[in-house]
Design an enzyme around this catalytic site. Sequence first.
Site, short mmCIF file in Angstrom:
data_model
loop_
_atom_site.label_atom_id
_atom_site.label_comp_id
_atom_site.label_asym_id
_atom_site.label_seq_id
_atom_site.Cartn_x
_atom_site.Cartn_y
_atom_site.Cartn_z
N LEU A 1 0.83 -1.22 0.00
CA LEU A 1 0.00 0.00 0.00
C LEU A 1 0.86 1.26 0.00
O LEU A 1 0.38 2.35 0.28
CB LEU A 1 -0.96 -0.01 1.20
CG LEU A 1 -1.93 -1.20 1.22
CD1 LEU A 1 -2.75 -1.21 2.50
CD2 LEU A 1 -2.87 -1.16 0.01
N SER A 2 2.15 1.09 -0.29
CA SER A 2 3.07 2.23 -0.45
C SER A 2 3.23 3.05 0.82
O SER A 2 3.19 4.29 0.78
CB SER A 2 2.64 3.12 -1.61
OG SER A 2 2.71 2.40 -2.80
N GLU B 1 13.74 6.82 -3.11
CA GLU B 1 13.42 5.38 -3.10
C GLU B 1 14.39 4.60 -4.01
O GLU B 1 14.90 3.55 -3.64
CB GLU B 1 11.97 5.20 -3.59
CG GLU B 1 11.53 3.77 -3.73
CD GLU B 1 10.68 3.29 -2.57
OE1 GLU B 1 9.99 4.11 -1.94
OE2 GLU B 1 10.71 2.08 -2.30
N ASP C 1 3.72 5.43 -7.16
CA ASP C 1 3.31 5.56 -5.75
C ASP C 1 3.48 6.99 -5.25
O ASP C 1 2.61 7.53 -4.57
CB ASP C 1 4.13 4.60 -4.88
CG ASP C 1 4.08 3.17 -5.41
OD1 ASP C 1 3.13 2.84 -6.12
OD2 ASP C 1 5.01 2.40 -5.09
C1 GLA Z 1 5.31 -1.04 -6.83
C2 GLA Z 1 6.19 0.07 -7.37
C3 GLA Z 1 5.41 0.89 -8.41
C4 GLA Z 1 4.78 0.00 -9.47
C5 GLA Z 1 4.03 -1.16 -8.82
C6 GLA Z 1 3.51 -2.14 -9.82
O1 GLA Z 1 4.26 -0.50 -6.10
O2 GLA Z 1 6.59 0.91 -6.34
O3 GLA Z 1 6.27 1.83 -8.99
O4 GLA Z 1 5.73 -0.47 -10.37
O5 GLA Z 1 4.83 -1.85 -7.89
O6 GLA Z 1 2.52 -1.57 -10.59
#
Ligand code: GLA
Length: 372
Positions: free
Chosen positions: A119-120, A154, A166
């Site tokens: 979920l970033s 990142e 993200d």
């Molecule tokens: C992770 C990465 C994103 C993207 C997704 C897949 O969340 O951080 O940049 O590549 O995977 O869609």
Amino acid sequence: MTDFETAFGRPSDGVWSAPGRVNLIGEHTDYNDGFVLPLALDRRTWVAAARTTEPGWTTVRSDREDQPVRFAASTVAPGQVAGWACYVAGVVWAFREAGLPVADTDLFIHGDVPVGAGLSSSASLECAVAVALAGLAEIPVEKTPFARIARRAENEFVGAPTGGMDQMAAMHGAPDRLVFLDTRTEAVELIPFDLATHDLALLVLDTRAPHQLVDGQYGERRHDCAEAAALLDVPSLRDATLDAVGALDDRRLRARARHVVTENARVLEVVDRLRGGRDPREIGPLLTASHESMRDDFAITVPHVDVAQETALAAGAHGARMTGGGFGGCVIALVEVADVDAVTRAVEAAYADRGWEPPVAFTAVASAGAGR
Ligand code: GLA
């Protein structure tokens, strides 16, 4: 007394925050110059911050960690800070690299974005720190350039080779809106996504299957995509046609490229439908097709994810797919509000049958991006 006051013995100068995200559709397309359609979650990372009283030291504390981490804003460089605080130090470094002012600060971090769930949480921390640094320096927040800075942290400081989705979602997110991003041009269009008025909900099922981006699989997929683009003689898979992909000899590369090309088309189709103000139920089959493509062509799903996705559909979801980088993480399902409990219980039962820990379920509401 706030956590910041308890930790540092004086009030902060302000509190800034940024959201986690779920991606509605457009997976592994961002590093192929393609299209993505995430939304900012109503779960955030907060940063309370103030200029330091101890020049030469930035001190980072978090309610999840006992020990503070310290570094010097004017000299910190990749490799010097490890662990959770590298996301913070990385943004300070990337700010400096971008020629923006950085002073040493005291920071207290608190958040409710689940960590390691796809979920970033990392992008939410990076973007919250970026807007906090801007606020303390009294410089205006520019969403896309700040997202670039956070992504640089990142990629180059933390060392995770992610695309830019993200951080762009965390910066550009807005209430009841999807962030439609063309990753080639960085153009952003906010697309209406008010599910409640249609009696719909976006159910998030955190499978709690372990998920890590810094490990090799994500990088391998990136590598496969670059190799396929090179064989097809296009700048990136964004430019490939399905016919050309079908003629690739290598079976693995053909499948990987097919996922990217068909996924880009699905994103555009979803945007088209939602833009026209049509019933969001119509996008359900496209979400499900995206999952099948990730499972069969891109090979990034795992049993916990597939079981949650299949069970949600069988229990009445209009569409369901894994969201995020893959190999675990969360499944999203588009469901009638009245069916949220039944779908959740069905997935819990399917997990219990297999002797798995229950998933964690919640509904996602598109929310505001980073800010004070
Ligand atoms: C992770 C990465 C994103 C993207 C997704 C897949 O969340 O951080 O940049 O590549 O995977 O869609």
